[in-house]
Design an enzyme around this catalytic site. Structure first.
Site, PDB file in Angstrom:
ATOM      1  N   ARG A   1      55.476  -4.076 -16.974  1.00 22.12           N
ATOM      2  CA  ARG A   1      56.648  -4.741 -16.416  1.00 22.12           C
ATOM      3  C   ARG A   1      57.001  -5.961 -17.245  1.00 22.12           C
ATOM      4  O   ARG A   1      56.119  -6.597 -17.831  1.00 22.12           O
ATOM      5  CB  ARG A   1      56.336  -5.133 -14.972  1.00 22.12           C
ATOM      6  CG  ARG A   1      56.135  -3.908 -14.078  1.00 22.12           C
ATOM      7  CD  ARG A   1      55.304  -4.217 -12.856  1.00 22.12           C
ATOM      8  NE  ARG A   1      53.965  -4.623 -13.229  1.00 22.12           N
ATOM      9  CZ  ARG A   1      53.250  -5.546 -12.617  1.00 22.12           C
ATOM     10  NH1 ARG A   1      53.749  -6.163 -11.565  1.00 22.12           N
ATOM     11  NH2 ARG A   1      52.046  -5.873 -13.045  1.00 22.12           N
TER      12      ARG A   1
ATOM     13  N   PHE B   1      49.124  -6.330  -9.088  1.00 24.53           N
ATOM     14  CA  PHE B   1      48.043  -6.903  -8.271  1.00 24.53           C
ATOM     15  C   PHE B   1      47.052  -5.837  -7.766  1.00 24.53           C
ATOM     16  O   PHE B   1      46.808  -4.868  -8.468  1.00 24.53           O
ATOM     17  CB  PHE B   1      48.620  -7.731  -7.120  1.00 24.53           C
ATOM     18  CG  PHE B   1      49.434  -8.910  -7.600  1.00 24.53           C
ATOM     19  CD1 PHE B   1      48.906  -9.840  -8.490  1.00 24.53           C
ATOM     20  CD2 PHE B   1      50.734  -9.103  -7.151  1.00 24.53           C
ATOM     21  CE1 PHE B   1      49.656 -10.932  -8.920  1.00 24.53           C
ATOM     22  CE2 PHE B   1      51.484 -10.185  -7.587  1.00 24.53           C
ATOM     23  CZ  PHE B   1      50.942 -11.090  -8.467  1.00 24.53           C
TER      24      PHE B   1
ATOM     25  N   TRP C   1      39.102  -5.877 -24.378  1.00 20.42           N
ATOM     26  CA  TRP C   1      39.515  -7.245 -24.711  1.00 20.42           C
ATOM     27  C   TRP C   1      38.835  -7.676 -26.012  1.00 20.42           C
ATOM     28  O   TRP C   1      39.460  -8.224 -26.897  1.00 20.42           O
ATOM     29  CB  TRP C   1      39.129  -8.199 -23.564  1.00 20.42           C
ATOM     30  CG  TRP C   1      39.518  -9.623 -23.840  1.00 20.42           C
ATOM     31  CD1 TRP C   1      40.727 -10.214 -23.617  1.00 20.42           C
ATOM     32  CD2 TRP C   1      38.689 -10.640 -24.427  1.00 20.42           C
ATOM     33  NE1 TRP C   1      40.707 -11.522 -24.018  1.00 20.42           N
ATOM     34  CE2 TRP C   1      39.457 -11.814 -24.520  1.00 20.42           C
ATOM     35  CE3 TRP C   1      37.356 -10.674 -24.885  1.00 20.42           C
ATOM     36  CZ2 TRP C   1      38.966 -13.007 -25.050  1.00 20.42           C
ATOM     37  CZ3 TRP C   1      36.861 -11.867 -25.415  1.00 20.42           C
ATOM     38  CH2 TRP C   1      37.662 -13.024 -25.487  1.00 20.42           C
TER      39      TRP C   1
ATOM     40  N   THR D   1      45.908  -5.974 -19.566  1.00 18.99           N
ATOM     41  CA  THR D   1      44.969  -5.837 -20.693  1.00 18.99           C
ATOM     42  C   THR D   1      44.314  -4.461 -20.653  1.00 18.99           C
ATOM     43  O   THR D   1      44.182  -3.791 -21.677  1.00 18.99           O
ATOM     44  CB  THR D   1      43.891  -6.949 -20.608  1.00 18.99           C
ATOM     45  OG1 THR D   1      44.547  -8.203 -20.478  1.00 18.99           O
ATOM     46  CG2 THR D   1      43.021  -6.957 -21.841  1.00 18.99           C
TER      47      THR D   1
ATOM     48  N   PHE E   1      33.483  -9.139 -19.647  1.00 20.55           N
ATOM     49  CA  PHE E   1      33.575 -10.502 -20.174  1.00 20.55           C
ATOM     50  C   PHE E   1      32.291 -10.776 -20.931  1.00 20.55           C
ATOM     51  O   PHE E   1      31.241 -10.201 -20.597  1.00 20.55           O
ATOM     52  CB  PHE E   1      33.712 -11.514 -19.025  1.00 20.55           C
ATOM     53  CG  PHE E   1      35.119 -11.643 -18.503  1.00 20.55           C
ATOM     54  CD1 PHE E   1      35.828 -10.536 -18.077  1.00 20.55           C
ATOM     55  CD2 PHE E   1      35.731 -12.883 -18.445  1.00 20.55           C
ATOM     56  CE1 PHE E   1      37.117 -10.656 -17.600  1.00 20.55           C
ATOM     57  CE2 PHE E   1      37.027 -13.012 -17.969  1.00 20.55           C
ATOM     58  CZ  PHE E   1      37.718 -11.906 -17.546  1.00 20.55           C
TER      59      PHE E   1
ATOM     60  N   LYS F   1      44.650  -6.561 -15.629  1.00 15.73           N
ATOM     61  CA  LYS F   1      45.199  -5.232 -15.386  1.00 15.73           C
ATOM     62  C   LYS F   1      46.095  -4.780 -16.544  1.00 15.73           C
ATOM     63  O   LYS F   1      45.985  -3.644 -17.012  1.00 15.73           O
ATOM     64  CB  LYS F   1      45.975  -5.216 -14.071  1.00 15.73           C
ATOM     65  CG  LYS F   1      46.008  -3.849 -13.424  1.00 15.73           C
ATOM     66  CD  LYS F   1      46.158  -3.920 -11.933  1.00 15.73           C
ATOM     67  CE  LYS F   1      46.986  -5.086 -11.473  1.00 15.73           C
ATOM     68  NZ  LYS F   1      48.273  -5.285 -12.085  1.00 15.73           N
TER      69      LYS F   1
ATOM     70  N   ALA G   1      54.311  -7.795  -7.351  1.00 11.45           N
ATOM     71  CA  ALA G   1      54.124  -6.813  -6.291  1.00 11.45           C
ATOM     72  C   ALA G   1      53.871  -7.466  -4.943  1.00 11.45           C
ATOM     73  O   ALA G   1      53.905  -6.794  -3.929  1.00 11.45           O
ATOM     74  CB  ALA G   1      52.959  -5.891  -6.640  1.00 11.45           C
TER      75      ALA G   1
ATOM     76  N   LYS H   1      49.809 -20.917 -18.225  1.00 11.19           N
ATOM     77  CA  LYS H   1      49.524 -20.433 -19.569  1.00 11.19           C
ATOM     78  C   LYS H   1      48.908 -19.044 -19.469  1.00 11.19           C
ATOM     79  O   LYS H   1      48.029 -18.806 -18.653  1.00 11.19           O
ATOM     80  CB  LYS H   1      48.559 -21.381 -20.252  1.00 11.19           C
ATOM     81  CG  LYS H   1      48.429 -21.178 -21.749  1.00 11.19           C
ATOM     82  CD  LYS H   1      47.416 -22.175 -22.299  1.00 11.19           C
ATOM     83  CE  LYS H   1      46.992 -21.806 -23.700  1.00 11.19           C
ATOM     84  NZ  LYS H   1      47.928 -22.274 -24.717  1.00 11.19           N
TER      85      LYS H   1
END
Lengths: 612, 612
Positions: free
Chosen positions: A124, A348, A464, A103, A436, A101, A320, A135
């Site tokens: 945020r 979220f 991405w 990204t 992806f 989200k 959230a 990670k």
């Protein structure tokens, strides 16, 4: 749509170089390396502020690449200027890996930038808990990130620490007061310090302490044990630590209109109840002013940039599920004056973050979104369709690298539910398929087909992999959607009883058959409904983000279940009634393979390694 | 000496206006008002850095009036330049009100500035504990303060929070590890996360958590209580919180040579012992790199200014009673390259702060002071001579506003003892009588007479009242003293056994007849002396600052007493053995009339009120 078709490495290189943006290939380099490389060429925060039209005294630099915006004079200066378009980014029910989200928020802004729009993002500030536990960056990924990445992730300009200091000062005041009231007579208290007895009920202390880590050892503690100083070692009682970002002080920072509003709200925080059932607030403890003193700088939104040089405001709280989970109203207000398109993010899925954006944040801000992006991944759709749940730090199950259109189709039920949530708010949804490399054409075609049939715009987005150039389809769909007239309306009226509001959210947003309350929750709600002091309070649900239901293991769109509310918290300062659904804790735990094991510093350069 | 004779208000006004410095009269305005007024005319941090000869990339601004100095490139660039003169400011045994050591440090630098010297100060960042507990600035007072005052006092550039985050991350790692080792077999641990069993002894956990407040309720706690999650709510054991500035991480920040040294030391912190008696370190917990990641910015000294525009570096920890209590070696090193005179401060009296400056800080830095200032007030001398002890927040006893040369003379025994401590180190002492408006000529004459007879330079200084113009006599005495050849030599050789070193400090510095150890302390010292790993460790005593002895109520120069060492801590990273003398706690308490009651924010301007 040809421009967003998967571009080969060679083509991509040409596109990026033509645009003057050179970033490392995310299929070959980890996020941290891409960010570190781009940081060599990033704008100074002074240049960034100039580009946004800030006057020099309105920017407070923190080093040469980060800063704070002094929001009050900007809003004064530009108060009459019309706001830019306001876009919220939400998502389907995520897997524990997250669905990109942030990204997408960054990628969308980079895409809008490529289209020549004046635009900005608000995200945020990441919590130290996940940063040290799991990670992964909370600042986007691949070619859609914000920089400087390490400083942003570690302390940044100090806001979370300031929230923690303000919060814990209330607990210092509470526990010292309880000790002194136990040790001294009314006369002595009055003579020593001019204080009346507050008669705090030690069994009804509402507030815990905060620490911004995932620390299960501090979930349940006993404090004030005599260590040899007799009555001077505190008041012995049960207590707890919550993760800082779940603090009511953080919620207040997110929804405050300005410093004056923040000060007023801080003074209404309910710390405990007295022996007669009356609330004891931070004002009663005479600590609200000092708490606010810690927050004078924190109230100013932070400024950094995307990999492609658009402004990113960072302000207030993540999480959230257990908190409001929204970037701040102040950040959005300032950005809407400075940008034609401002993209904000709610945490979220749409059941969790967008519901609070819609019925809490926008209630307080008076702002209305022009569009909402629902982020989905083929990965999460497969998970909702029946593939085994992926876990952070573990190998991704093979099911996610093999085509399975059937699972994707089945999982789309969850996505369609979230589209429905956004439509219910009167806003046009734009589905962003966050691409992806393992996604197949047939899987993507199926998602588009189902979403378009449900009346949503759909964009496949390769931000991405390709940065802003990969997000042009998404940027165009969003600008399109912003031209539609928004009929943004609240889900429920604040005149409705709290119980009815909870029921409405449970049925209409979560898809529950109804709500069951524990004895404690029920009697608490009765008190609240009978007390006119709570009449204008908002509803801020605490519920897992990993399912539409209150059980994180139920995927897709769970049917035939009732929401279990075990506890009801009262955030007097934020003005929230906070029902806690299912078995969710305000203090997450650290697992057996936390990411801090792999973090270190290159002492020659000061660079942090292994963070992402 | 005529120039420092008490100047009338009218004369003072002329002097200050001639020098172009306009500050409010401290006999009429509180410290906060003086600072706030001067802040309207202060230099930007960019101007300040220019004046010091810093290159622009060597300064990291934090807002327009504070900054951090990137020390490593400065030291690289100026490595071969000879150091300026190095002056430490220490004091007599203070009353609980403090005797103006920071005020004198700032005043002296302002006086040196008036004499046209390139000069700077290094002071320590104030802890949130006293700031919220006891009204009063740790940034000087009257016309000798540093600014911007509120930001400096509340969070500043985030160093103490960074220390706290680094420290508590070690505790997160420790407690999570203990839980996982209890819950899983060796095989499971290895399979899950490739970890060997550390076998931590729960009765020998050395480290507590930290919070930067005075919070007696957290002195003794029980953590890891099952709150319904069974074995996933931590490992139940006794634990504690200490005030953050007493953390070993803060000690490491004060003595580290650079980031590489800091990283190495962080990895050697002993968190607990295992079931076979071996130390368990932060490196064993695989958390030392991540702890250092929090400290990358904190290792850079902070820069602000005096009321009269000289640079003030602020770096590392207060609290010389329970910690090392020194500004950092990095700050002093950088400042000595940039100034002809650099004034640093060691905490509390010469028995406490100067002893550690002498035998610890200078041991690690390799630097030697050219002079040391011993600050005394007529108030403290009266207290040591028999007047009732003054208390913060209470009315000053009448004894302090009436002349009493006899008490002053009797109290001088304490001052002469501290002069003796400085002389023992081979450094010329300069006594600074920090003037109060209530001091009388005869009282001052008596102090001068006794100090001069003891071979010390003496200066009456009115920097509180008159700023730098009032500190010219002090500045001249200090420049004079710096021309003498310093024969700075350590009090003891580090080849001596730890027990012998403790005995040497107790007898020669504190004036004790000897040392008594508790059973625990004695057996711990035996272990330490038998273990070659501790051979090159330094000695860092924990003792009250309110008496030369270990009993805070004994004033003057207590005779016929023995130092009681109840505990011995091992700071493996700092490289300190820390004997704890008397009944002193690493977590102070909040009293019944704390200063946070009076602190608030002017929400129209963002200014903090009531802090000073």
């Amino acid at each position: 749509m040809s421009r967003s078709d998967r571009c080969s490495l060679r083509e991509r290189k040409v596109v990026l170089e033509e645009a003057g943006i050179k970033t490392l290939d995310p299929t070959k380099y980890p996020d941290g390396d891409i960010a570190m490389d781009a940081e060599k060429r990033m704008k100074t925060v002074y240049e960034l502020a100039d580009q946004m039209g800030l006057e020099s005294r309105e920017l407070l630099p923190y080093g040469h690449y980060m800063g704070k915006i002094d929001a009050a004079p900007v809003l004064n200066r530009l108060g009459k200027k019309p706001d830019g378009k306001y876009i919220d980014v939400t998502a389907i029910t995520p897997t524990p890996l997250g669905e990109g989200k942030s990204t997408t928020t960054i990628g969308l802004v980079q895409g809008l930038g490529r289209r020549g729009k004046r635009c900005s993002a608000a995200i945020r500030q990441p919590s130290g808990g996940p940063t040290m536990g799991i990670k992964g960056s909370a600042a986007g990924g691949g070619r859609s990130q914000c920089i400087p990445l390490s400083q942003y992730s570690l302390g940044f300009t100090g806001d979370i620490n300031a929230v923690q200091n303000a919060h814990n000062l209330a607990m210092v005041a509470l526990t010292a007061r309880m000790q002194h009231e136990r040790n001294y007579s009314d006369e002595k208290l009055l003579a020593m310090s001019g204080m009346d007895r507050l008669n705090i009920d030690p069994t009804r202390v509402e507030m815990g302490w905060t620490m911004d880590y995932c620390c299960q050892a501090l979930r349940n503690i006993i404090i004030g044990i005599d260590g040899g100083n007799g009555s001077r070692d505190g008041y012995m009682m049960r207590s707890r630590f919550d993760i800082t970002v779940s603090s009511e002080v953080m919620a207040i920072l997110a929804i405050a209109a300005d410093l004056a509003d923040l000060r007023a709200r801080i003074g209404r925080i309910i710390v405990a109840f007295d022996k007669f059932g009356n609330p004891v607030t931070t004002s009663d403890l005479e600590v609200a002013g000092a708490m606010t003193a810690w927050l004078v700088e924190a109230v100013k939104p932070n400024l950094i940039q995307t990999l492609e040089g658009q402004p990113v405001l960072v302000h207030a709280g993540p999480f959230a599920n257990i908190a409001i989970g929204q970037s701040s109203i102040i950040a959005d207000r300032v950005a809407l004056k400075l940008s034609d398109y401002h993209v904000t993010e709610s945490g979220f899925g749409a059941d969790v973050g967008y519901e609070k954006f819609w019925n809490l944040k926008c209630h307080y801000s008076g702002l209305a979104p022009d569009a909402a992006v629902v982020v989905a991944t083929i990965r999460a759709l497969k998970c909702h369709g029946g593939a085994p749940v992926p876990r952070p730090g573990k190998k991704l199950p093979d099911e996610y690298t093999r085509e399975n259109v059937e699972w994707v189709e089945k999982g789309c039920a969850n996505l369609l539910h979230h589209i429905g949530v956004v439509k219910k708010s009167g806003v046009s949804p734009v589905v962003c398929i966050n691409a992806f490399v393992s996604d197949t054409k047939d899987e993507i075609r199926k998602v588009k087909e189902l979403c378009e049939a449900a009346g949503a715009r759909v964009a496949l987005s390769r931000h991405w992999e390709c940065g802003g150039e990969g997000a042009l389809e998404l940027a165009d769909a969003v600008t399109d959607a912003c031209e539609e007239k928004s009929r943004f309306t609240p889900l429920y009226s604040w005149d409705m009883s709290m119980r009815k509001r909870i029921e409405t959210v449970a049925r209409e947003i979560y898809g529950a058959d109804g709500v069951d309350y524990s004895f404690e929750a029920s009697s608490r709600l009765k008190q609240i409904e009978n007390d006119p002091a709570f009449a204008d309070f908002g509803l801020c649900m605490v519920k897992t983000h990993l399912s539409l239901s209150d059980n994180p293991s139920l995927k897709g769109v769970p049917k035939g279940w009732r929401l279990k509310v075990g506890d009801v918290l009262t955030y007097g300062g934020a003005g929230f009634i906070v029902p806690v659904a299912g078995s969710i804790s305000l203090m997450p735990g650290t697992g057996s393979n936390p990411s801090y094991r792999r973090i270190d510093v290159d002492t020659a350069t000061g660079r942090v390694k292994g963070l992402f």
